[in-house]
Design a protein around this motif. Structure first.
Motif, short mmCIF file in Angstrom:
data_model
loop_
_atom_site.label_atom_id
_atom_site.label_comp_id
_atom_site.label_asym_id
_atom_site.label_seq_id
_atom_site.Cartn_x
_atom_site.Cartn_y
_atom_site.Cartn_z
N SER A 100 51.68 9.33 -41.97
CA SER A 100 53.11 9.07 -42.13
C SER A 100 53.76 8.80 -40.77
O SER A 100 54.56 7.87 -40.63
CB SER A 100 53.80 10.26 -42.80
OG SER A 100 53.35 10.41 -44.14
N PHE A 101 53.42 9.61 -39.76
CA PHE A 101 53.97 9.37 -38.43
C PHE A 101 53.42 8.07 -37.84
O PHE A 101 54.16 7.31 -37.18
CB PHE A 101 53.65 10.54 -37.51
CG PHE A 101 54.61 11.69 -37.64
CD1 PHE A 101 55.84 11.65 -37.01
CD2 PHE A 101 54.29 12.81 -38.39
CE1 PHE A 101 56.74 12.70 -37.13
CE2 PHE A 101 55.18 13.86 -38.53
CZ PHE A 101 56.41 13.81 -37.89
N ALA A 102 52.13 7.80 -38.06
CA ALA A 102 51.55 6.58 -37.50
C ALA A 102 52.19 5.33 -38.09
O ALA A 102 52.42 4.34 -37.37
CB ALA A 102 50.04 6.56 -37.76
N LEU A 103 52.50 5.36 -39.38
CA LEU A 103 53.03 4.17 -40.04
C LEU A 103 54.51 3.94 -39.76
O LEU A 103 55.08 2.96 -40.24
CB LEU A 103 52.77 4.25 -41.54
CG LEU A 103 51.29 4.08 -41.92
CD1 LEU A 103 51.05 4.41 -43.38
CD2 LEU A 103 50.80 2.68 -41.59
N THR A 104 55.14 4.82 -38.98
CA THR A 104 56.46 4.49 -38.46
C THR A 104 56.36 3.64 -37.21
O THR A 104 57.35 3.08 -36.74
CB THR A 104 57.26 5.78 -38.11
OG1 THR A 104 56.59 6.49 -37.07
CG2 THR A 104 57.39 6.67 -39.33
N ARG A 105 55.15 3.50 -36.66
CA ARG A 105 54.93 2.78 -35.41
C ARG A 105 54.03 1.56 -35.57
O ARG A 105 53.82 0.82 -34.61
CB ARG A 105 54.32 3.72 -34.37
CG ARG A 105 55.08 5.02 -34.22
CD ARG A 105 54.39 5.98 -33.28
NE ARG A 105 55.04 7.30 -33.31
CZ ARG A 105 54.70 8.31 -32.53
NH1 ARG A 105 53.73 8.16 -31.64
NH2 ARG A 105 55.34 9.46 -32.62
N THR A 106 53.45 1.38 -36.75
CA THR A 106 52.59 0.23 -36.98
C THR A 106 52.68 -0.16 -38.44
O THR A 106 53.27 0.56 -39.25
CB THR A 106 51.13 0.54 -36.59
OG1 THR A 106 50.35 -0.66 -36.63
CG2 THR A 106 50.52 1.57 -37.53
N ASP A 107 52.09 -1.30 -38.79
CA ASP A 107 52.20 -1.77 -40.17
C ASP A 107 51.00 -1.35 -40.99
O ASP A 107 50.04 -0.75 -40.49
CB ASP A 107 52.40 -3.29 -40.22
CG ASP A 107 51.29 -4.05 -39.51
OD1 ASP A 107 50.18 -3.49 -39.38
OD2 ASP A 107 51.51 -5.19 -39.09
N ALA A 108 51.05 -1.67 -42.28
CA ALA A 108 50.00 -1.22 -43.21
C ALA A 108 48.66 -1.85 -42.89
O ALA A 108 47.62 -1.20 -43.01
CB ALA A 108 50.41 -1.54 -44.64
N SER A 109 48.66 -3.12 -42.47
CA SER A 109 47.39 -3.79 -42.16
C SER A 109 46.69 -3.13 -40.99
O SER A 109 45.47 -2.93 -41.00
CB SER A 109 47.64 -5.26 -41.85
OG SER A 109 48.14 -5.93 -42.98
N HIS A 110 47.45 -2.79 -39.95
CA HIS A 110 46.84 -2.13 -38.80
C HIS A 110 46.32 -0.75 -39.20
O HIS A 110 45.26 -0.32 -38.74
CB HIS A 110 47.86 -2.00 -37.67
CG HIS A 110 47.25 -1.53 -36.38
ND1 HIS A 110 46.73 -2.38 -35.45
CD2 HIS A 110 47.06 -0.27 -35.90
CE1 HIS A 110 46.25 -1.69 -34.44
NE2 HIS A 110 46.43 -0.40 -34.68
#
Length: 342
Positions: A100-110
């Protein structure tokens, strides 16, 4: 724990490795929506990542407590509580919060790029924890599959780029999930698949509830119907029902082989991200997706000899059967692995 020591008076069918793969794939199909829906929920600050990571566990824990009570399940005992804490730390707290924290900084594909390493990490955890010994062909196929999955995701638009904070969070999520999967797969052979995830959710509920309440007070959600729908899926499907199938597949095993079904998850995740988030799909989807699925098929079929039905410790070589009836103390919704003499 409900007594499943006898199959007397119950309808039972032999379990095959293929049934483990079927349930494993059903779980992976459910999980493949997790990254896009998490990105949807935390996107544009609609919800705090802590709320998404911890709140969905609270939703799933409430459903778990109700199910455990209605089916009158007995309490786990002894070291099973500590093992449930390991499962909870890995898949109830670690993976959801970190992603959840990571996906505030990158997109779903990454996110799908890094999470593509999860099948290999789960296989390593299964070897270390469950003492499984896959053949060399398995490691070759799973390594090629991991490379193919990452390459597919990169070509699809994720891009590895430089290692940043989001990548470190995602790598931590992979390790947490791999440990939780391996321990949960072993516990599912003792407690049952749905019982294992349900008890793990109940164990983690006090901490997750405190985190959720504190987050809502500090950062009230600004979510609309779409974000709340995504949150509901994460709580009831990704965090709960998906594990019914996934832990059942791992319990049937072998865990190292069943875990490789996850190689198909990046393919499905990117497809859902394209449909739900508007990310572009190119013709490479068909070629790359086919390559990943082929590697997964090779990995799950790589065995030194045709695998017999797995036996429980101390069963003396007895057949493992699938109990589809109601055990003492409540209905076994997920279909518990039972032991019956020939």
């Amino acid at each position: 724990m409900t007594d499943h020591s006898s199959a007397t008076g119950r309808t039972a069918f032999p379990i095959s490795v293929s049934s483990g793969l079927f349930w494993g794939f059903l779980g992976v199909l459910t999980f493949s929506f997790t990254v896009p829906f998490t990105r949807m929920a935390v996107g544009d600050g609609a919800m705090s990542p802590t709320l998404v990571g911890a709140g969905r566990a609270v939703v799933a824990a409430a459903a778990s407590g109700l199910l455990l009570a209605c089916t009158r399940q007995s309490l786990p005992h002894g070291a099973q509580w500590w093992r449930l804490a390991v499962v909870a730390a890995g898949v109830v707290a670690g993976f959801p919060l970190l992603t959840s924290f990571a996906l505030t900084r990158t997109d779903a594909s990454h996110g799908a790029v890094v999470i593509a390493f999860l099948p290999a990490a789960t296989a390593v955890a299964a070897v270390l924890r469950a003492r499984e010994r896959p053949p060399r062909t398995f490691w070759i196929a799973s390594t090629v599959g991991a490379v193919a999955a990452v390459g597919f995701a990169v070509l699809q638009g994720g891009g590895l780029g430089q290692i940043g904070s989001a990548d470190l969070l995602l790598f931590g999520a992979v390790v947490a999930a791999a440990v939780g999967y391996a321990e949960g797969g072993l516990l599912a052979r003792e407690l049952g698949a749905w019982q294992t995830v349900s008890w793990a959710l109940v164990v983690s509920a006090p901490v997750m509830l405190v985190l959720t309440i504190g987050t809502v007070v500090r950062h009230p959600p600004q979510a609309g119907a779409t974000e709340w729908a995504a949150f509901a899926y994460l709580g009831l499907m990704s965090m709960w029902l998906g594990f019914f199938a996934w832990y059942r597949g791992l319990a049937i095993g072998p865990m190292a082989q069943v875990s490789q079904v996850q190689l198909t998850q990046p393919v499905m995740t990117i497809a859902w991200a394209a449909l739900l988030l508007g990310e572009e799909i190119t013709p490479l989807t068909v070629v790359g997706g086919g390559a990943v699925i082929l590697c997964a098929a090779l990995a799950v079929r790589s065995r030194r000899a045709p695998a017999p039905a797995p036996s429980c410790p101390g069963s003396g070589g007895r057949d493992v059967l699938l109990d589809v009836s109601e055990p003492a103390g409540g209905s076994d919704i997920a279909g518990h692995a039972q032991v019956a003499s020939r």
